[in-house]
Design an enzyme around this catalytic site. Sequence first.
Site, PDB file in Angstrom:
ATOM      1  N   SER A 133      76.591  61.418  52.628  1.00 34.57           N
ATOM      2  CA  SER A 133      77.561  62.152  51.720  1.00 34.57           C
ATOM      3  C   SER A 133      78.928  62.097  52.505  1.00 34.57           C
ATOM      4  O   SER A 133      78.422  62.464  53.499  1.00 34.57           O
ATOM      5  CB  SER A 133      76.944  62.728  50.298  1.00 34.57           C
ATOM      6  N   TYR A 146      72.345  70.862  48.479  1.00 36.76           N
ATOM      7  CA  TYR A 146      72.677  69.568  48.410  1.00 36.76           C
ATOM      8  C   TYR A 146      73.054  69.225  49.945  1.00 36.76           C
ATOM      9  O   TYR A 146      73.108  68.057  50.863  1.00 36.76           O
ATOM     10  CB  TYR A 146      73.046  68.417  47.212  1.00 36.76           C
TER      11      TYR A 146
HETATM   12  P1  NAD Z   1      70.522  57.773  40.593  1.00 36.21           P
HETATM   13  O1  NAD Z   1      70.166  58.684  40.000  1.00 36.21           O
HETATM   14  O2  NAD Z   1      71.494  56.545  40.432  1.00 36.21           O
HETATM   15  O3  NAD Z   1      69.204  57.460  41.554  1.00 36.21           O
HETATM   16  C1  NAD Z   1      68.199  58.507  42.446  1.00 36.21           C
HETATM   17  C2  NAD Z   1      67.248  57.353  42.582  1.00 36.21           C
HETATM   18  O4  NAD Z   1      66.301  58.314  43.266  1.00 36.21           O
HETATM   19  C3  NAD Z   1      66.424  56.528  41.561  1.00 36.21           C
HETATM   20  O5  NAD Z   1      66.153  55.522  41.607  1.00 36.21           O
HETATM   21  C4  NAD Z   1      65.511  57.689  41.420  1.00 36.21           C
HETATM   22  O6  NAD Z   1      63.771  57.558  40.772  1.00 36.21           O
HETATM   23  C5  NAD Z   1      65.524  58.331  42.745  1.00 36.21           C
HETATM   24  N1  NAD Z   1      64.161  59.443  42.575  1.00 36.21           N
HETATM   25  C6  NAD Z   1      65.277  60.306  42.212  1.00 36.21           C
HETATM   26  N2  NAD Z   1      63.822  61.630  42.473  1.00 36.21           N
HETATM   27  C7  NAD Z   1      62.901  60.425  43.534  1.00 36.21           C
HETATM   28  C8  NAD Z   1      62.145  61.243  43.671  1.00 36.21           C
HETATM   29  N3  NAD Z   1      61.406  62.659  43.797  1.00 36.21           N
HETATM   30  N4  NAD Z   1      60.897  60.638  44.235  1.00 36.21           N
HETATM   31  C9  NAD Z   1      61.206  58.644  45.002  1.00 36.21           C
HETATM   32  N5  NAD Z   1      62.496  58.609  44.286  1.00 36.21           N
HETATM   33  C10 NAD Z   1      63.240  59.111  43.618  1.00 36.21           C
HETATM   34  O7  NAD Z   1      71.953  58.410  42.371  1.00 36.21           O
HETATM   35  P2  NAD Z   1      72.508  57.506  43.532  1.00 36.21           P
HETATM   36  O8  NAD Z   1      73.900  58.482  42.267  1.00 36.21           O
HETATM   37  O9  NAD Z   1      72.650  56.231  42.833  1.00 36.21           O
HETATM   38  O10 NAD Z   1      72.018  58.568  44.677  1.00 36.21           O
HETATM   39  C11 NAD Z   1      71.369  57.642  45.560  1.00 36.21           C
HETATM   40  C12 NAD Z   1      71.878  58.370  46.458  1.00 36.21           C
HETATM   41  O11 NAD Z   1      73.401  58.251  46.714  1.00 36.21           O
HETATM   42  C13 NAD Z   1      71.706  59.793  47.211  1.00 36.21           C
HETATM   43  O12 NAD Z   1      70.781  60.284  48.308  1.00 36.21           O
HETATM   44  C14 NAD Z   1      72.746  60.739  46.807  1.00 36.21           C
HETATM   45  O13 NAD Z   1      73.047  61.984  47.752  1.00 36.21           O
HETATM   46  C15 NAD Z   1      74.528  59.689  47.524  1.00 36.21           C
HETATM   47  N6  NAD Z   1      75.099  59.618  47.757  1.00 36.21           N
HETATM   48  C16 NAD Z   1      75.513  59.428  45.804  1.00 36.21           C
HETATM   49  C17 NAD Z   1      76.951  59.841  45.504  1.00 36.21           C
HETATM   50  C18 NAD Z   1      77.487  59.346  44.226  1.00 36.21           C
HETATM   51  O14 NAD Z   1      78.665  59.578  43.663  1.00 36.21           O
HETATM   52  N7  NAD Z   1      76.599  58.728  42.983  1.00 36.21           N
HETATM   53  C19 NAD Z   1      77.834  59.882  46.150  1.00 36.21           C
HETATM   54  C20 NAD Z   1      77.387  60.613  47.560  1.00 36.21           C
HETATM   55  C21 NAD Z   1      75.981  60.293  47.869  1.00 36.21           C
END
Ligand code: NAD
Length: 251
Positions: A133, A146
């Site tokens: 991130s 986080y």
């Molecule tokens: P999201 O909530 O859409 O997806 C999260 C995924 O993780 C889902 O498939 C969920 O079922 C799974 N998950 C949640 N808890 C779990 C567990 N205990 N065991 C296994 N799987 C689990 O989120 P996203 O935005 O797609 O985030 C994905 C990654 O990207 C994360 O690591 C997040 O920190 C990172 N990220 C997101 C953003 C953003 O702006 N969305 C920015 C920077 C980094």
Amino acid sequence: MFLSGKRALVTGSTSGIGLAVARALAAEGAEVVLNGFGEESAIAKLCDELGARHVGADLTTAEGCDALMDAAGPIDVLVNNAGMQHVAPVEEFPVEKWDAIIALNLSAAFHTARRAVPHMKAKGWGRIVNTASAHSKTASPFKSAYIAAKHGLDGLTKTLALELAQSGVTANCISPGYVWTPLVENQIPDTMKARSLTREQVMNDVLLAKQPTKRFVQPEEIGALAVFLCREEAGNVTGANWSIDGGWTAE
Ligand code: NAD
């Protein structure tokens, strides 16, 4: 289809960024293993779409990670992407949320990597791509767990890169800014509360305020970067932390 014959495991790929990465890898011929939670019928549909298998292990424990790796089998491309967020001032931050976020956003990547690396080394080829991130490089208030986890993930990735440098295996982070996914949408109510703001103020004055392009990153843009990191041409790209954040960390 340069990933034909290769197996890719994408954690947290039933939604958001992980799903976009899984789609992009499948489009290059990878045999994809999906992981994450969701409605059974929706996941079955995704498996059909991608010709993928789904393993629904909870990755907040070492046992859950082992169960995933046992079910997935040998992995050529490991994408550690599952993550969660919680927004609260440090003195009110629930201890169980701290533990869960460190476990999922950081420790799970160690547990999957320690299981995936022996096969990658034996094959002389492998790719580890960790979704970090912008918060692996910089901080914001109210996201202590986080940000600690994502900074840690950057450190783990650099260590893997050095340990694996001569084995044909690369390890890199992709560091998105704000991507419009359920993870971002779900933190809006808590951010409204923590900062006493309206929904519109959170969107414009907190989230997009960080991003000079004033656009949310698209999940497909992250999928394309993950595909690049898997290419032979990226064989010398290792230990890097790639920003895809609309200029956020350039400031
Ligand atoms: P999201 O909530 O859409 O997806 C999260 C995924 O993780 C889902 O498939 C969920 O079922 C799974 N998950 C949640 N808890 C779990 C567990 N205990 N065991 C296994 N799987 C689990 O989120 P996203 O935005 O797609 O985030 C994905 C990654 O990207 C994360 O690591 C997040 O920190 C990172 N990220 C997101 C953003 C953003 O702006 N969305 C920015 C920077 C980094």
